[in-house]
Design a protein around this motif. Structure first.
Motif, short mmCIF file in Angstrom:
data_model
loop_
_atom_site.label_atom_id
_atom_site.label_comp_id
_atom_site.label_asym_id
_atom_site.label_seq_id
_atom_site.Cartn_x
_atom_site.Cartn_y
_atom_site.Cartn_z
N ASP A 43 0.86 -1.20 0.00
CA ASP A 43 0.00 0.00 0.00
C ASP A 43 0.89 1.24 0.00
OD1 ASP A 43 -1.73 2.10 0.51
OD2 ASP A 43 -3.03 0.90 1.81
N VAL A 44 1.21 1.68 -1.20
CA VAL A 44 2.21 2.73 -1.38
C VAL A 44 1.77 4.05 -0.73
CG1 VAL A 44 1.25 3.27 -3.66
CG2 VAL A 44 3.63 3.80 -3.19
N GLY A 45 0.46 4.33 -0.75
CA GLY A 45 -0.04 5.56 -0.15
C GLY A 45 0.09 5.55 1.36
N MET A 46 -0.32 4.42 1.95
CA MET A 46 -0.25 4.34 3.41
C MET A 46 1.20 4.32 3.89
SD MET A 46 -2.47 1.88 5.92
CE MET A 46 -4.02 2.23 5.13
N HIS A 47 2.08 3.73 3.08
CA HIS A 47 3.50 3.73 3.46
C HIS A 47 4.05 5.15 3.48
CE1 HIS A 47 4.14 -0.75 2.07
NE2 HIS A 47 3.22 -0.60 3.01
N ALA A 48 3.68 5.95 2.49
CA ALA A 48 4.19 7.32 2.44
C ALA A 48 3.67 8.13 3.65
CB ALA A 48 3.78 7.99 1.14
N VAL A 49 2.40 7.93 4.00
CA VAL A 49 1.84 8.63 5.16
C VAL A 49 2.54 8.19 6.44
CG1 VAL A 49 -0.24 8.89 6.57
CG2 VAL A 49 -0.40 9.08 4.09
N THR A 50 2.76 6.88 6.56
CA THR A 50 3.43 6.35 7.75
C THR A 50 4.83 6.94 7.88
OG1 THR A 50 2.17 4.31 7.47
CG2 THR A 50 4.08 4.21 8.94
N ASP A 51 5.55 6.98 6.76
CA ASP A 51 6.91 7.54 6.80
C ASP A 51 6.89 9.03 7.10
OD1 ASP A 51 8.52 5.36 6.61
OD2 ASP A 51 8.90 5.52 4.45
N ALA A 52 5.85 9.72 6.66
CA ALA A 52 5.75 11.15 6.96
C ALA A 52 5.62 11.37 8.48
CB ALA A 52 4.56 11.77 6.23
#
Ligand code: MG
Length: 376
Positions: A257-266
Motif C-alpha cells: 500500500d504505497v499511499g499508506m506507506h508514504a503517510v506512515t513515513d511522513a
C-alpha cells in the motif's frame, strides 16, 4: 507517595460567553479541558475529572479513558467532595485540586506544589499583588487599599489527601477555594510561587490571551514520506487501505500500500524516528503480506507516546491507472479511521505524470505524503 489531581470541570462558565461551557470551547486547536488534562497526564498517578451531570457527551467520551469520573455537586465544594470520594480506594497520599479553566498551568508549577507536599500538609501557588489596589463604585475611585501581604490565589492547590477529605467534610460551605476550606480546619498552607501565565479563563477576552501563551511554546513538526511500488501480476491494488480493482497488482513485502506507506513515513519523519523499514524490517518474515494498517497504527501510537497529536496528513498518489478519484473519499475515511482523526484532517489526491517516467509508463505507483504534528 501516590498522587492524584482532581480537575473540576462541572461549572457552566457563562461569564466567558460563547454559549458552550468554557471548558468545552476550542483553544489553540483543542478544547480547554483537553489542554488542562494534558498538563497533569504523566505527572500524577490518577486524574479525576469532575463533570456536570448535564455534559452527557463528555461522560460518553471519557467513559473508557484512563480518567476517573465524578459527578458535579450543587456547588464547587460539592464537586470537589465528589472528586475526593472517587479516589477513596486508590490509597492516594497527596491530591491536587485544579480549575479546568486554567489550561496554561505549567508542569513546573504542578511539580513545585507536589515537591512541597512532601514536607507540608498543604501548598498552593500564589502571586504577590503588584498593582496598586483601589476600591471603587461603578466609575469612581472611592479609596485605595494596601496591597502588602496580598496574593492572587491560583490552582492547583495541593493537600494531604486524608486532611483535605476531613476538612471538606467538616466545612459548612461557602468557601472561595480549597485553601479556605483547609485553613478552616486548621491546616497550614504554604505559598509556592505562582505564574502570571497560569490565568483563569473567565471573560471572553481571556481566550485570546491563553492562545497567545499557548502559542509561545507551540512545537509544530512536519514530516514527509515518499514510496514507490512496482506493478506485477494481480487483479487489484490496495491504496490508502482501500482495495481497488485493476488489471495488475503491486509488488512488495507487505500489502504494498504505497499511499499508506508514504503517510506512515511522513509521521515517522516528523518524529525523527526513522522509517517503516527500520521499525518493520523487510528481512523479518512476520511482515510478509502484512496489512499496512499495522505500520500506520504503530506510527500514530509512537506520536501519541511522544506527546504529539497529528493535526493533518496529505497524501498524493502518482499513477496513470487505476483512477483514484472515485475512491479518494473512501481512502480518506479509511485512513482517518485508522489514525482516529476526522476525515477533514486527512487528504488523499492523485495526479498522473503526463505519461512521463516510470509512473507514466505504468511500471509502478509512487506516493508522496506530508504530516503535521503538534506537541500536546
Ligand atoms: Mg513501501
Amino acid at each position: 507517595m501516590t498522587t492524584a489531581a482532581i480537575i473540576v470541570a462541572a461549572g457552566r462558565g457563562q461569564r466567558a460567553g460563547g454559549g458552550t461551557p468554557k471548558q468545552w470551547r476550542a483553544l489553540a486547536g483543542k478544547r480547554v479541558a483537553d489542554w488542562t488534562l494534558n498538563r497533569f497526564k504523566g505527572v500524577v498517578d490518577h486524574i479525576v475529572l469532575v463533570l456536570s451531570p448535564d455534559d452527557t457527551e463528555a461522560w460518553e467520551e471519557f467513559r473508557d479513558s484512563d480518567l476517573l469520573l465524578a459527578s458535579g455537586g450543587n456547588d464547587r465544594a460539592g464537586s470537589v467532595r465528589n472528586g475526593l470520594q472517587a479516589l477513596a480506594d486508590k490509597s492516594v497520599s497527596q491530591v491536587l485540586i485544579h480549575d479546568v479553566a486554567r489550561p496554561c498551568v505549567s508542569e513546573e508549577t504542578i511539580r513545585n506544589v507536589l515537591v512541597e507536599l512532601e514536607t507540608h500538609a498543604a501548598a498552593a501557588p500564589g502571586l504577590a499583588v503588584t498593582d496598586a489596589l483601589w476600591t471603587g463604585d461603578e466609575n469612581m475611585v472611592t479609596g485605595t487599599q494596601d496591597r502588602s501581604g496580598l496574593f492572587a490565589a491560583q490552582t492547583p492547590q495541593g493537600f494531604r489527601y486524608d486532611a483535605i477529605v476531613a476538612a471538606h467534610t467538616a466545612h459548612p460551605g461557602g468557601a472561595a477555594d480549597d485553601v479556605e476550606v483547609a485553613r478552616a480546619a486548621g491546616i497550614e498552607v504554604l505559598i509556592v510561587p505562582g505564574d502570571a501565565d497560569n490565568l483563569k479563563i473567565t471573560r471572553p477576552e481571556d481566550f485570546a490571551r491563553a492562545e497567545r501563551i499557548m502559542g509561545t511554546d507551540m512545537d509544530v513538526r512536519l514530516g514527509n514520506g515518499y514510496d514507490v511500488h512496482r506493478f506485477g501480476d494481480g487483479d487489484h491494488v490496495i491504496l490508502c487501505g482501500v482495495k481497488v480493482p485493476h488489471d495488475r497488482g503491486l509488488q512488495g513485502h507487505s500489502d504494498a500500500d504505497v499511499g499508506m506507506h508514504a503517510v506512515t513515513d511522513a509521521i515517522y519523519g516528523a518524529l525523527a524516528q526513522g522509517d517503516i523499514g527500520q521499525h518493520f524490517p523487510p528481512s523479518d518474515p512476520q511482515w510478509k503480506g502484512a496489512a499496512s494498517e499495522i505500520f500506520l497504527r504503530h506510527a500514530v501510537e509512537l506520536a501519541e507516546q511522544m506527546g504529539y497529536r497529528i493535526s493533518n496528513v496529505d497524501c498524493t498518489l502518482v499513477c496513470e491507472y487505476p483512477k483514484i478519484g472515485p475512491h479518494a473519499q473512501e481512502m480518506r475515511e479509511e485512513m482517518s479511521r485508522i489514525m482516529a482523526l476526522r476525515a477533514d484532517q486527512v487528504s488523499v489526491k492523485a495526479t498522473t505524470s503526463e505519461r512521463l517516467g516510470f509512473t507514466g509508463r505504468s511500471e509502478g505507483i509512487a506516493s508522496v505524503a506530508t504530516a503535521c504534528l503538534v506537541k500536546s
